[in-house]
Scaffold this motif. Structure first.
Motif, PDB file in Angstrom:
ATOM      1  N   LEU A  83       0.986  -1.238  -0.005  1.00  0.00           N
ATOM      2  CA  LEU A  83       0.384  -0.387   0.229  1.00  0.00           C
ATOM      3  C   LEU A  83       0.570   0.934   0.720  1.00  0.00           C
ATOM      4  N   ALA A  84       1.917   0.876   1.045  1.00  0.00           N
ATOM      5  CA  ALA A  84       2.847   2.902   0.650  1.00  0.00           C
ATOM      6  C   ALA A  84       3.867   2.732  -0.488  1.00  0.00           C
ATOM      7  N   LEU A  85       3.936   1.255  -1.615  1.00  0.00           N
ATOM      8  CA  LEU A  85       4.864   1.867  -2.882  1.00  0.00           C
ATOM      9  C   LEU A  85       3.669   2.237  -3.469  1.00  0.00           C
ATOM     10  N   TYR A  86       2.009   1.927  -3.069  1.00  0.00           N
ATOM     11  CA  TYR A  86       0.901   1.911  -4.135  1.00  0.00           C
ATOM     12  C   TYR A  86       0.717   3.748  -4.563  1.00  0.00           C
ATOM     13  N   ARG A  87       1.066   4.273  -2.789  1.00  0.00           N
ATOM     14  CA  ARG A  87       1.125   6.173  -3.326  1.00  0.00           C
ATOM     15  C   ARG A  87       2.280   6.692  -3.957  1.00  0.00           C
ATOM     16  N   HIS A  88       2.782   6.039  -4.915  1.00  0.00           N
ATOM     17  CA  HIS A  88       4.235   6.572  -5.180  1.00  0.00           C
ATOM     18  C   HIS A  88       3.902   7.392  -6.196  1.00  0.00           C
ATOM     19  N   PRO A  89       4.211   8.625  -7.119  1.00  0.00           N
ATOM     20  CA  PRO A  89       3.216   9.333  -8.591  1.00  0.00           C
ATOM     21  C   PRO A  89       3.825   7.996  -9.638  1.00  0.00           C
ATOM     22  N   LEU A  90       4.136   7.199  -9.412  1.00  0.00           N
ATOM     23  CA  LEU A  90       4.419   6.457 -10.640  1.00  0.00           C
ATOM     24  C   LEU A  90       3.309   5.340 -11.044  1.00  0.00           C
ATOM     25  N   PHE A  91       2.616   4.764  -9.641  1.00  0.00           N
ATOM     26  CA  PHE A  91       1.963   3.701  -9.293  1.00  0.00           C
ATOM     27  C   PHE A  91       0.563   4.782 -10.076  1.00  0.00           C
ATOM     28  N   GLY A  92       0.796   5.452  -9.913  1.00  0.00           N
ATOM     29  CA  GLY A  92      -0.555   7.308  -9.959  1.00  0.00           C
ATOM     30  C   GLY A  92      -0.362   7.457 -11.986  1.00  0.00           C
ATOM     31  N   LEU A  93       0.222   7.090 -12.131  1.00  0.00           N
ATOM     32  CA  LEU A  93       0.891   7.060 -13.550  1.00  0.00           C
ATOM     33  C   LEU A  93       0.062   5.928 -14.060  1.00  0.00           C
ATOM     34  N   GLY A  94       0.178   4.955 -13.353  1.00  0.00           N
ATOM     35  CA  GLY A  94      -0.064   2.844 -13.831  1.00  0.00           C
ATOM     36  C   GLY A  94      -2.219   3.537 -14.125  1.00  0.00           C
ATOM     37  N   GLU A  95      -2.086   3.706 -13.013  1.00  0.00           N
ATOM     38  CA  GLU A  95      -3.333   4.381 -12.371  1.00  0.00           C
ATOM     39  C   GLU A  95      -4.499   5.162 -14.130  1.00  0.00           C
ATOM     40  N   LEU A  96      -3.306   6.203 -14.525  1.00  0.00           N
ATOM     41  CA  LEU A  96      -4.151   6.333 -15.527  1.00  0.00           C
ATOM     42  C   LEU A  96      -4.334   5.739 -17.033  1.00  0.00           C
ATOM     43  N   ILE A  97      -3.019   5.233 -16.386  1.00  0.00           N
ATOM     44  CA  ILE A  97      -3.102   3.393 -17.908  1.00  0.00           C
ATOM     45  C   ILE A  97      -4.102   2.910 -17.487  1.00  0.00           C
ATOM     46  N   LEU A  98      -3.977   2.588 -16.661  1.00  0.00           N
ATOM     47  CA  LEU A  98      -5.027   1.675 -16.328  1.00  0.00           C
ATOM     48  C   LEU A  98      -6.861   1.803 -17.205  1.00  0.00           C
TER      49      LEU A  98
END
Length: 161
Positions: A83-98
């Protein structure tokens, strides 16, 4: 048709033989990647390719989501780290792609389902217009989502507010 080029039957047979060979289990990825762009399906081909990639992207997310959610029971401390890792901005970019993958796959799937119920819609000219409509609908829905999500990622992730 304007802009279409004439492909002789022997050229088409050679290309299809190359493609048949490329899809055999022992063929190299290099041959597949060389031959697929030569296909002249144009807009129809690229709608198909993007639909498959979007479906695979969504499947990858679902697989990772199931695996990381299972950590709650098997390794709760790892789940907290995830969960802490998912708060990183790169995972936010992954959510945009998703979101883009889910949106395109859904809209294009809807176009295909509607065409299945109305066989006369499978004419190439009509499909070209329907694909263009799908692209327009995709951008009309994705741009606002991208702006809202991107703003949140920038504000909370990168800027640390």
């Amino acid at each position: 048709m304007i802009g279409s080029e004439m492909i002789r039957p022997e050229e088409a047979r050679k290309r299809w033989r190359a493609l048949e060979w490329a899809w055999t289990p022992g063929a190299g990825l290099r041959v597949v990647l060389q031959e697929i762009p030569r296909y002249r399906g144009r807009m129809h081909q690229w709608a198909w390719v993007v639909n498959r990639l979007a479906g695979l992207g969504t499947l990858l997310f679902l697989t990772l989501h199931i695996l990381d959610t299972s950590l709650v029971y098997f390794a709760p401390t790892w789940y907290e780290h995830a969960l802490a890792l998912y708060r990183h901005p790169l995972f936010g970019l992954g959510e945009l792609i998703l979101v883009g993958c889910v949106l395109w796959h859904g809209l294009n799937g809807l176009r295909i389902a509607i065409s299945d119920f109305r066989p006369h819609l499978w004419a190439a000219e009509i499909q070209a217009r329907l694909i263009l409509g799908t692209v327009i609908a995709f951008f009309a829905l994705y741009i606002p989502a991208f702006v809202i999500m991107g703003n949140t990622i920038l504000q909370k992730g990168i800027l640390g507010r």
